[in-house]
Enzyme design. Structure first.
Site, mmCIF file in Angstrom:
data_model
loop_
_atom_site.group_PDB
_atom_site.id
_atom_site.type_symbol
_atom_site.label_atom_id
_atom_site.label_comp_id
_atom_site.label_asym_id
_atom_site.label_seq_id
_atom_site.Cartn_x
_atom_site.Cartn_y
_atom_site.Cartn_z
ATOM 1 N N GLY A 147 17.757 -11.046 3.243
ATOM 2 C CA GLY A 147 16.879 -11.562 2.184
ATOM 3 C C GLY A 147 15.633 -12.256 2.693
ATOM 4 O O GLY A 147 15.056 -13.095 2.014
ATOM 5 N N GLU B 5 18.145 3.376 -1.983
ATOM 6 C CA GLU B 5 17.712 2.029 -2.382
ATOM 7 C C GLU B 5 17.153 2.037 -3.800
ATOM 8 O O GLU B 5 17.440 1.173 -4.612
ATOM 9 C CB GLU B 5 16.662 1.507 -1.398
ATOM 10 C CG GLU B 5 16.089 0.158 -1.792
ATOM 11 C CD GLU B 5 16.241 -0.919 -0.720
ATOM 12 O OE1 GLU B 5 16.401 -0.561 0.450
ATOM 13 O OE2 GLU B 5 16.189 -2.105 -1.085
ATOM 14 N N THR C 191 0.834 -1.209 0.000
ATOM 15 C CA THR C 191 0.000 0.000 0.000
ATOM 16 C C THR C 191 0.868 1.258 0.000
ATOM 17 O O THR C 191 0.389 2.337 -0.340
ATOM 18 C CB THR C 191 -0.901 0.038 1.252
ATOM 19 O OG1 THR C 191 -0.081 -0.276 2.386
ATOM 20 C CG2 THR C 191 -2.036 -0.967 1.168
ATOM 21 N N ASP D 270 9.793 0.744 4.902
ATOM 22 C CA ASP D 270 10.894 0.075 5.604
ATOM 23 C C ASP D 270 11.861 1.076 6.233
ATOM 24 O O ASP D 270 12.293 0.923 7.377
ATOM 25 C CB ASP D 270 11.663 -0.839 4.640
ATOM 26 C CG ASP D 270 10.753 -1.805 3.907
ATOM 27 O OD1 ASP D 270 9.595 -1.964 4.325
ATOM 28 O OD2 ASP D 270 11.211 -2.395 2.914
ATOM 29 N N SER E 91 18.226 -4.477 4.389
ATOM 30 C CA SER E 91 18.865 -3.437 3.569
ATOM 31 C C SER E 91 18.449 -2.046 4.027
ATOM 32 O O SER E 91 19.281 -1.127 4.068
ATOM 33 C CB SER E 91 18.593 -3.645 2.083
ATOM 34 O OG SER E 91 17.220 -3.601 1.823
HETATM 35 C C1 GLA Z 1 9.079 -3.913 0.336
HETATM 36 C C2 GLA Z 1 9.225 -2.428 0.068
HETATM 37 C C3 GLA Z 1 8.198 -1.612 0.858
HETATM 38 C C4 GLA Z 1 6.788 -2.160 0.676
HETATM 39 C C5 GLA Z 1 6.764 -3.669 0.865
HETATM 40 C C6 GLA Z 1 5.416 -4.272 0.516
HETATM 41 O O1 GLA Z 1 9.414 -4.196 1.671
HETATM 42 O O2 GLA Z 1 10.528 -1.991 0.395
HETATM 43 O O3 GLA Z 1 8.290 -0.260 0.499
HETATM 44 O O4 GLA Z 1 6.273 -1.783 -0.575
HETATM 45 O O5 GLA Z 1 7.744 -4.323 0.081
HETATM 46 O O6 GLA Z 1 4.439 -3.819 1.392
#
Ligand code: GLA
Length: 394
Positions: free
Chosen positions: A130, A168, A42, A180, A136
């Site tokens: 991973g 990133e 989202t 993240d 990361s």
């Molecule tokens: C990865 C991306 C996030 C998000 C999730 C899915 O972790 O880095 O920004 O989009 O996938 O919710």
């Protein structure tokens, strides 16, 4: 407040630094990984997410240099790197690739006009790599703190998150959302954060202090396909917006479309765009509902929403896989599990379950066995509370 394990890691990295460089480090920086409770895929649709920082992190011990050289040692890989801030390039040697996130962050900060200083450093992390727990993002946020602190300037945490996201995107080439990096930079101990990824503001939502545990289970299936599939999903969402805009001219992202509006116009969308949009729009609604349920202590409802989220990710968004589905199914078969879902981008990585405390031993004993029978793989379990976001410890 750090956990005992993290405090021990801080002592270890300080000792390691002293052994390598012959003096105590001048600073220690920490940035955690994350688990997302709900609100998947989202964040690049301007929507809502509900992650928590976890008690696993990247630590960096460092001291200043008077030149522009970065001298680094990665304890996890037993490898060193050495590069100049005046010549920031991707490392191509396999033995030096671990340093690319560091280079990416230095490059991004330099691009923002920050004059960086050379450093000696040791880095050590315990966020599984991973696995969809944002190792990361933790690395980039920790490096952002390192270089800004070494340059004598303190970045606002939202800006730190945005710069780590930029690094990133430009370095790895995946057009990721902000979740993240944001949760790594701004996480609050004992809380999940309901983040509005449009306004970049959040509301802290306390996690239950007793009675229920967050259990992360790693499929140990390393994520494949994720980069290309991620970018494809993203463009399918954009396609949905451009078609729905004909009927709802004021929208700029799927976040602006209500579930009712979607039902009214979904026939206008071709497949698979229609299913992708359905996931995002219903997931946003579930995320808001879950934040509310969590703050009212309605754990049953939280579990139900997590289960629905997984089904939506599996069927409509098509980012689950056999291993994630088997692990979710194994978790749900244990009495006392309120709900379970995949967490992170998908195609492997981890699941997250809400488990009644008294059901945890049963979960630990039976879920890995059931999963092994179904897939032949070993699952690893990780128990965590919600941790504090990134910061300088020394
Ligand atoms: C990865 C991306 C996030 C998000 C999730 C899915 O972790 O880095 O920004 O989009 O996938 O919710």
């Amino acid at each position: 407040m750090l956990t005992d394990a993290e405090m021990n890691r801080v002592e270890d990295i300080k000792a390691r630094f002293k052994t390598i460089y012959g003096s105590d480090p001048a600073m220690v920086l920490r940035a955690p990984g994350r688990v997302n409770l709900i609100g998947e895929h989202t964040d690049y649709n301007d929507g809502f997410v509900l992650p928590a920082a976890i008690e696993r992190s990247v630590l960096i011990a460092a001291s200043h240099r008077s030149d522009r050289i970065v001298n680094g040692f990665a304890a996890n890989y037993n490898r060193s790197t050495n590069f100049s801030l005046d010549k920031l390039e991707h490392a191509t040697e396999t033995s030096d690739r671990w340093s690319n996130y560091m280079r990416a962050m230095a490059w991004t900060l330099t691009g923002e006009g920050m004059r960086l200083q050379g450093v000696n450093l040791v880095v050590a992390g315990d966020v599984p790599l991973g696995s969809g727990l944002s190792s990361s993002a933790a690395m980039l946020v920790a490096c952002g703190l390192l270089f800004s602190e070494a340059a004598g300037s303190r970045l606002d945490p939202v800006r730190l998150a945005l710069l780590a996201q930029k690094a990133e995107r430009e370095f790895v080439g995946v057009n990721v959302g902000i979740m993240d990096q944001y949760i790594s930079a701004l996480g609050k101990q004992h809380n999940a954060l309901l983040i509005d990824t449009r306004s970049l503001t959040y509301k802290a939502v306390p996690l239950p202090s007793q009675g229920v545990s967050i259990v992360i289970a790693d499929t140990n299936k390393r994520r494949g396909l994720v980069e290309s599939e991620y970018n494809t999903r993203r463009s399918e969402c954009e396609q949905a917006v451009s078609i729905l805009k004909r009927f709802l001219p004021s929208i700029t992202a799927l976040r602006d479309v209500s579930v009712e509006e979607f039902k009214q116009y979904e026939q206008e969308l071709p497949e698979p765009v229609r299913s992708r949009a359905r996931h995002v729009i219903t997931e946003d609604a579930r995320t808001l509902q879950m934040a509310d349920a969590l703050s009212k202590g309605d754990i049953e409802l939280c579990g139900k929403l997590m289960n629905e989220s997984h089904e939506s990710l599996r069927q409509d968004y098509a980012v689950s896989c056999k291993e994630l589905d088997s692990l979710v199914e194994a978790a749900r078969s244990i009495p006392g599990v309120y709900g379970a879902r995949m967490t992170g981008a998908g195609f492997g990585g981890c699941t997250v379950s809400l488990v009644a405390d008294e059901a945890v031993p049963d979960f630990e004993e039976r879920v890995p066995k059931l999963y092994k029978n179904a897939t032949g793989l070993d699952a690893s379990l990780l128990f965590t509370g919600a941790a504090e976001g990134a910061g300088r410890l020394l």
